[in-house]
Design a protein around this motif. Sequence first.
Motif, mmCIF file in Angstrom:
data_model
loop_
_atom_site.group_PDB
_atom_site.id
_atom_site.type_symbol
_atom_site.label_atom_id
_atom_site.label_comp_id
_atom_site.label_asym_id
_atom_site.label_seq_id
_atom_site.Cartn_x
_atom_site.Cartn_y
_atom_site.Cartn_z
ATOM 1 N N SER A 188 0.801 -1.233 0.000
ATOM 2 C CA SER A 188 0.000 0.000 0.000
ATOM 3 C C SER A 188 0.828 1.274 0.000
ATOM 4 O O SER A 188 0.268 2.369 -0.011
ATOM 5 C CB SER A 188 -0.925 0.012 1.226
ATOM 6 N N ASN A 189 2.144 1.141 0.030
ATOM 7 C CA ASN A 189 3.014 2.296 0.197
ATOM 8 C C ASN A 189 4.356 2.011 -0.467
ATOM 9 O O ASN A 189 4.798 0.858 -0.483
ATOM 10 C CB ASN A 189 3.197 2.566 1.694
ATOM 11 N N PRO A 190 5.040 3.028 -1.001
ATOM 12 C CA PRO A 190 6.337 2.785 -1.640
ATOM 13 C C PRO A 190 7.357 2.111 -0.736
ATOM 14 O O PRO A 190 8.266 1.436 -1.225
ATOM 15 C CB PRO A 190 6.805 4.202 -2.023
ATOM 16 N N ARG A 191 7.213 2.251 0.587
ATOM 17 C CA ARG A 191 8.189 1.695 1.528
ATOM 18 C C ARG A 191 7.712 0.409 2.192
ATOM 19 O O ARG A 191 8.361 -0.090 3.116
ATOM 20 C CB ARG A 191 8.531 2.755 2.588
ATOM 21 N N ASP A 192 6.606 -0.140 1.757
ATOM 22 C CA ASP A 192 6.098 -1.380 2.343
ATOM 23 C C ASP A 192 6.982 -2.576 2.008
ATOM 24 O O ASP A 192 7.597 -2.635 0.936
ATOM 25 C CB ASP A 192 4.691 -1.697 1.796
ATOM 26 N N GLU A 247 -7.968 -3.052 -4.235
ATOM 27 C CA GLU A 247 -8.112 -2.438 -2.912
ATOM 28 C C GLU A 247 -9.168 -3.223 -2.147
ATOM 29 O O GLU A 247 -10.306 -3.362 -2.608
ATOM 30 C CB GLU A 247 -8.530 -0.970 -3.015
ATOM 31 N N ILE A 248 -8.785 -3.736 -0.993
ATOM 32 C CA ILE A 248 -9.727 -4.560 -0.232
ATOM 33 C C ILE A 248 -9.400 -4.503 1.257
ATOM 34 O O ILE A 248 -8.238 -4.460 1.654
ATOM 35 C CB ILE A 248 -9.712 -6.022 -0.728
ATOM 36 N N ASP A 249 -10.459 -4.461 2.053
ATOM 37 C CA ASP A 249 -10.341 -4.486 3.506
ATOM 38 C C ASP A 249 -10.262 -5.954 3.945
ATOM 39 O O ASP A 249 -11.250 -6.687 3.848
ATOM 40 C CB ASP A 249 -11.552 -3.797 4.131
ATOM 41 N N LEU A 250 -9.101 -6.368 4.402
ATOM 42 C CA LEU A 250 -8.913 -7.776 4.762
ATOM 43 C C LEU A 250 -9.650 -8.182 6.032
ATOM 44 O O LEU A 250 -9.707 -9.363 6.355
ATOM 45 C CB LEU A 250 -7.422 -8.084 4.907
ATOM 46 N N SER A 251 -10.223 -7.219 6.735
ATOM 47 C CA SER A 251 -11.027 -7.591 7.903
ATOM 48 C C SER A 251 -12.391 -8.135 7.498
ATOM 49 O O SER A 251 -13.126 -8.681 8.324
ATOM 50 C CB SER A 251 -11.209 -6.394 8.839
ATOM 51 N N PHE A 281 -1.387 -7.860 -6.418
ATOM 52 C CA PHE A 281 -1.214 -7.399 -5.043
ATOM 53 C C PHE A 281 -2.478 -6.721 -4.528
ATOM 54 O O PHE A 281 -3.275 -6.188 -5.299
ATOM 55 C CB PHE A 281 -0.003 -6.466 -4.909
ATOM 56 N N THR A 282 -2.659 -6.772 -3.218
ATOM 57 C CA THR A 282 -3.779 -6.071 -2.587
ATOM 58 C C THR A 282 -3.235 -4.889 -1.798
ATOM 59 O O THR A 282 -2.083 -4.877 -1.360
ATOM 60 C CB THR A 282 -4.584 -6.980 -1.643
ATOM 61 N N TYR A 283 -4.089 -3.897 -1.621
ATOM 62 C CA TYR A 283 -3.706 -2.708 -0.853
ATOM 63 C C TYR A 283 -4.934 -2.163 -0.149
ATOM 64 O O TYR A 283 -6.063 -2.582 -0.422
ATOM 65 C CB TYR A 283 -3.075 -1.649 -1.763
ATOM 66 N N TRP A 284 -4.706 -1.216 0.765
ATOM 67 C CA TRP A 284 -5.807 -0.635 1.524
ATOM 68 C C TRP A 284 -5.459 0.807 1.883
ATOM 69 O O TRP A 284 -4.372 1.067 2.414
ATOM 70 C CB TRP A 284 -6.072 -1.454 2.787
ATOM 71 N N LYS A 285 -6.369 1.718 1.564
ATOM 72 C CA LYS A 285 -6.222 3.138 1.885
ATOM 73 C C LYS A 285 -4.898 3.701 1.364
ATOM 74 O O LYS A 285 -4.153 4.363 2.097
ATOM 75 C CB LYS A 285 -6.355 3.365 3.402
ATOM 76 N N ALA A 286 -4.594 3.401 0.125
ATOM 77 C CA ALA A 286 -3.356 3.872 -0.485
ATOM 78 C C ALA A 286 -3.622 5.051 -1.405
ATOM 79 O O ALA A 286 -4.757 5.298 -1.826
ATOM 80 C CB ALA A 286 -2.697 2.733 -1.264
ATOM 81 N N ASP A 287 -2.573 5.778 -1.727
ATOM 82 C CA ASP A 287 -2.670 6.872 -2.686
ATOM 83 C C ASP A 287 -2.915 6.302 -4.084
ATOM 84 O O ASP A 287 -2.107 5.534 -4.599
ATOM 85 C CB ASP A 287 -1.369 7.682 -2.664
ATOM 86 N N ARG A 288 -4.039 6.692 -4.687
ATOM 87 C CA ARG A 288 -4.440 6.090 -5.959
ATOM 88 C C ARG A 288 -3.438 6.385 -7.082
ATOM 89 O O ARG A 288 -3.204 5.553 -7.951
ATOM 90 C CB ARG A 288 -5.834 6.585 -6.356
ATOM 91 N N VAL A 289 -2.884 7.587 -7.057
ATOM 92 C CA VAL A 289 -1.906 7.950 -8.090
ATOM 93 C C VAL A 289 -0.684 7.043 -7.982
ATOM 94 O O VAL A 289 -0.177 6.524 -8.990
ATOM 95 C CB VAL A 289 -1.491 9.432 -7.966
ATOM 96 N N TRP A 290 -0.215 6.847 -6.742
ATOM 97 C CA TRP A 290 0.945 5.976 -6.563
ATOM 98 C C TRP A 290 0.619 4.537 -6.972
ATOM 99 O O TRP A 290 1.457 3.867 -7.597
ATOM 100 C CB TRP A 290 1.443 5.983 -5.114
#
Length: 251
Positions: free
Chosen positions: A15-19, A65-69, A37-46
Amino acid sequence: MTHSQSKVALITGASNPRDIGTAVCRKLASQGINIFFTYWKADRVWIEEFNQEISSKGVLCESLEIDLSNAHAAYKILNLVESKLGFPFILVNNAAHSKSDGYLVLDAQTLDEHYAVNMRSTFLLCVEFARRFEKMKLDTGRIINMTSGQDLGPMPGELAYAATKGAISAFTKSLSQELAPLGMTVNAVNPGPTDSTWMTDEIRQILLPKFPMGRIGLPEDVARIIAFLASDEARWITGQIINSEGGFIRG
């Protein structure tokens, strides 16, 4: 196993460049493996830029984009991977929920939030992945989970996180024996403290003296050990918790 099936990896939590998850995507893509890959609450442009970066390595790349909870997240993810790229033979459960606590503040909601992501989503992804793998009669597969050294020492102020991530170690060891007859390996990686999105300059100053190699672990360090466990070279390694911490000194 067909050529396309042998070259798809599913990685959660990029979800982030440093993940760490982002570094894993880059490393596996550099080896010619198609990436979902999955992500959550990430910057859409990135996210769009990252998709393009991975694709530029000559592989296919899809994301969600998915909430794994969500209790149904595992099934939705695997359905989409199969429809977009084909069945993956590598599953990297990297996503995690972490919120500081301690005995004075730990409550039911905190426990439930950690459980839903760190345990339930990881476990359901593992078993649904394995069930579909068996039906397809594939001959080799990889599950790689992430822990944080809970087996090696205490994590005060992180009770819910330590307990739910520690459960992944126990699950990994037991699942590995169930899936070994299928030709699937199941391992976990503990990367030690890694300089990713959670680390501040203050934390770095505290941790640096505890690393005898003179630097703090990087996401790329984690990606290398995961890429090895995903490779054919690691086909005889299963049921292990790999502590790849650069000699990190606890206490």
